[in-house]
Scaffold this active site. Structure first.
Site, PDB file in Angstrom:
ATOM      1  N   ASP A 201      36.935  34.565  35.573  1.00 40.37           N
ATOM      2  CA  ASP A 201      35.634  35.075  34.393  1.00 40.37           C
ATOM      3  C   ASP A 201      34.603  35.649  35.060  1.00 40.37           C
ATOM      4  O   ASP A 201      34.586  36.031  36.286  1.00 40.37           O
ATOM      5  CB  ASP A 201      35.125  33.749  33.819  1.00 40.37           C
ATOM      6  CG  ASP A 201      34.702  32.536  35.217  1.00 40.37           C
ATOM      7  OD1 ASP A 201      35.208  32.567  36.281  1.00 40.37           O
ATOM      8  OD2 ASP A 201      33.503  31.788  35.076  1.00 40.37           O
ATOM      9  N   ASP A 546      53.481  34.149  36.401  1.00 43.57           N
ATOM     10  CA  ASP A 546      53.021  34.959  36.405  1.00 43.57           C
ATOM     11  C   ASP A 546      53.172  35.600  35.082  1.00 43.57           C
ATOM     12  O   ASP A 546      53.229  36.544  34.571  1.00 43.57           O
ATOM     13  CB  ASP A 546      53.842  36.215  37.286  1.00 43.57           C
ATOM     14  CG  ASP A 546      53.165  37.391  37.597  1.00 43.57           C
ATOM     15  OD1 ASP A 546      51.858  37.220  36.997  1.00 43.57           O
ATOM     16  OD2 ASP A 546      53.561  38.311  38.176  1.00 43.57           O
ATOM     17  N   GLU A 555      45.368  32.602  38.243  1.00 38.96           N
ATOM     18  CA  GLU A 555      43.759  32.624  38.385  1.00 38.96           C
ATOM     19  C   GLU A 555      43.886  33.366  39.976  1.00 38.96           C
ATOM     20  O   GLU A 555      44.135  33.656  40.904  1.00 38.96           O
ATOM     21  CB  GLU A 555      42.694  32.095  37.900  1.00 38.96           C
ATOM     22  CG  GLU A 555      41.130  32.508  37.501  1.00 38.96           C
ATOM     23  CD  GLU A 555      40.303  31.715  37.498  1.00 38.96           C
ATOM     24  OE1 GLU A 555      39.219  31.669  36.533  1.00 38.96           O
ATOM     25  OE2 GLU A 555      40.833  30.354  37.316  1.00 38.96           O
TER      26      GLU A 555
END
Length: 649
Positions: A201, A546, A555
């Site tokens: 993010d 993956d 992540e």
């Protein structure tokens, strides 16, 4: 039989025996432990095909250190083969049952192959491995790529880089950081630009910045001579500050904005949107971002980071260093007057919490860094009182929620006077015990994984972060086992794992293609943004996926990347590091122990006339007076029984 005929017959028999030995060793009849053949003339004749069951570090290996592959197939003989097909080594793989992956694997140890070059492993009945390099500078590109990853995470600006012929870029983003609604109830703005996007993010979190910045600053302090000359492709590359520190300064510039504007010293927990944004490019995310109320953990981590920045930047930018330490003092005073553990009020926010159970570790780290930077008795006593409350001084498994190790490392390695000898010894004992445990775990794991059978969200970050423990242990008590275990951790994330895949985007064999990273998912480019370590399998070794949606295993995050950067930093410009004097290592084997003392005594008593090398002679002069004599024997013996803390004196 004449004397001449007898000599001729003996020559023929010796020649026949030598031919037989070479033939038998090449065909694997002799175990590699009995005969290790280095055959420069023999060539591979079989057409070996790549087989993913031969799993090794696809980046490569450093000469004179451990080199192992794990083969997940029944086998015996293996060959180390040059690119041109020349066999340089023949060995026998040893079988073991890996309790982690629940499979029988075979370990190919080719540590004695040290000539620089490009090679592959050929395994009869199985196939061949990916090509790999042996070189002193084998990790240079990987280190620079991981650092490129940090640059590409910059917030509040545009970024642009070309990697492997592919151009990655985004425009200026989040230039309105950030609003104060949750701090003072007013929809006003205080500048909080710069810093790195945290993970998949685009938000920015002080607590996770703590372990990230701390790891990278320690890399600088532990390997400064190796890192200082490294050139990075960043906008500041031509200024007077080393490039590695320039990248860190971009984060510290943001960290400094996180103090409350009221001058209290409180530090906001994060800058964030209310909810996670979609998979769009950062310049297209226009949701309002806010300062989230303070926490004591964020405030303590702020103190530690800015105190470190002050001493590290002082030689390059004294004014900036002064700004950092002044900010650290204000927040430290606030913490001293407010001892309660305060959690951030994050109501209204669904983004990353980074909520710690306790702030004791954060406060301990803050005290250690303040003392190391300023030397004041107040900070030393604060640290030592807090450290005494930790029953286990060094934890094998640590991350953003437990940064005590960082403070312990700083205290233990500090050259400032006044440390409590009993506490120093307690930390040292815990460090070496933990490092020894990590070594055993790696040696007993089929894929050399230093974290053993422990898995959780982001565990790959911990695997490489454990190199910090091993490297500090190696500084305190030099031991090649620590260095080799650190290399095992690196090998694991670059291909010596169940998947025979690199866990780092853009590097090594079959790297991740679909990380949980908004830029990689939104830019329209097939290849992901390079230089990022993904989290890894969870809940077990076979559970890595993956795919973009698998934030639990795929992540990226700045704290994991910083751990990778530390791990690689120890082996950047490694040739120069290897030439450093290791005082006390009289037999030049990379360790300092009783064997060295025995040899030194024999040398001083003239029972032996020479030491193994010129480097060994330098190592033996532990008091640096230019002579090797009985004084050095006394000093080394006192060091080995821990009366003396470090060498040289």
């Amino acid at each position: 039989m004449s004397r001449m005929t007898l000599k001729s017959s003996m020559k023929k028999r010796v020649l026949s025996l030598l031919i037989a030995v070479v033939f038998l060793s090449l065909t694997g009849v002799f175990p590699s432990g009995l005969i290790e053949t280095k055959v420069s003339a023999a060539k591979i004749t079989e057409n070996y095909q790549f087989d993913s069951r031969i799993r090794l570090n696809s980046i490569g290996f450093i000469p004179n250190h451990s080199k192992k592959a794990t083969i997940a197939a029944n086998c015996s003989t293996f060959y180390v083969v040059k690119e041109d097909g020349t066999i340089v080594y023949t060995g026998t793989a040893t079988s073991m049952f890996d309790n982690d992956t629940k499979e029988t694997v075979y370990i190919a140890d080719f540590s004695s192959v040290n000539e620089e070059g490009t090679y592959y492993l050929a395994v009869p009945g199985v196939g061949k491995s990916v090509n790999f390099k042996i070189a002193m500078n084998v990790y240079e590109d990987a280190f620079k790529t991981a650092m490129l990853g940090m640059y590409l995470l910059r917030c509040g600006t545009s970024v642009s880089a070309t990697y492997n012929g592919i151009h990655y870029s985004h425009g200026p983003c989040h230039t309105n950081d950030a609003y104060l609604d949750y701090i003072n109830g007013q929809h006003t703005k205080k500048d909080s630009t710069k810093g790195w996007h945290d993970a998949g993010d685009y938000n920015k979190y002080v607590v996770n910045a703590g372990i990230t910045v701390g790891s990278m600053f320690l890399a600088w302090e532990h390997f400064k001579d190796q890192l200082e000359p490294v050139a990075l492709e960043i906008p500041e590359k031509n200024n007077s500050i080393p490039d590695f520190l320039d990248e860190l300064k971009y984060e510290i510039d943001w960290i400094l904005t996180m103090q409350y504007p009221d001058g209290s010293g409180r530090v906001a927990h994060k800058v964030s949107t209310r909810n996670f944004g979609g998979f769009i490019m950062p310049e297209n995310e226009h949701d309002e971002r806010f300062f989230v109320p303070w926490s004591s953990a964020a405030t303590a981590d702020f103190v530690a980071m800015t105190a470190m920045a002050a001493r590290i930047f002082r030689p390059y930018d004294p004014q900036y260093a002064e700004k950092c330490i002044n900010a650290a003092k204000v927040s430290y005073e606030f913490l001293k007057n407010n001892p309660a553990n305060v959690f951030a009020n994050q109501s209204g926010f669904s983004t990353g919490e980074y909520a710690t159970v306790s702030d004791a570790d954060d406060r301990l780290w803050a005290a250690a860094e303040m003392w190391e930077t300023l030397g004041d008795e107040e900070y030393l006593r604060d640290f030592e009182n807090r450290a005494a409350q930790f029953s286990k001084k060094i934890e094998a498994d640590f991350d953003w929620d437990n940064v005590a190790n960082l403070g312990m490392f700083t205290y233990l390695l500090s050259e400032r006077p006044g440390k409590n000898p009993a506490l120093v010894q307690s930390i040292k004992d815990s460090l070496l015990s933990t490092a020894d445990s990590i070594v055993r775990t790696s040696q007993n794991h089929g894929y050399g994984r230093t974290l053993g059978t422990t898995y959780y969200w982001g565990c790959n970050g911990t695997v490489v972060r454990q190199t910090m423990i091993l490297q500090v242990a190696n500084k305190i008590s030099p031991n090649n086992d620590y260095v080799n275990a650190a290399l095992d951790a690196i090998s694991h994330v670059f291909g010596r794992n169940y998947y025979n895949r690199s866990y780092v985007t853009g590097l090594g064999i079959n790297p991740p293609m679909n990380p949980h990273d908004r830029r990689s998912g939104a830019d329209g480019i097939w290849e992901p943004w390079p230089g990022y370590l993904v989290g890894g399998g969870w809940p077990g070794p076979k559970d890595w996926v993956d795919i973009q949606d698998s934030y639990q295993t795929n992540e990226i995050a700045i704290n994991w990347n910083a751990a990778l950067i530390y791990a690689l930093a120890g082996f950047v410009n490694y040739n120069s590091a290897q030439n450093e004097v290791l005082y006390g290592d009289v037999n030049d084997d990379g360790k300092v122990n009783s064997t060295d003392l025995t040899l030194l005594k024999r040398y001083v008593l003239k029972a032996v006339s020479t030491l193994p090398s010129s480097k060994a002679e330098k190592n033996a002069d532990v008091n640096r007076d230019g002579r090797v004599n009985s004084s050095d024997v006394t000093i080394l013996s006192r060091y080995l029984i821990r009366v003396i803390e470090k060498l040289p004196i």
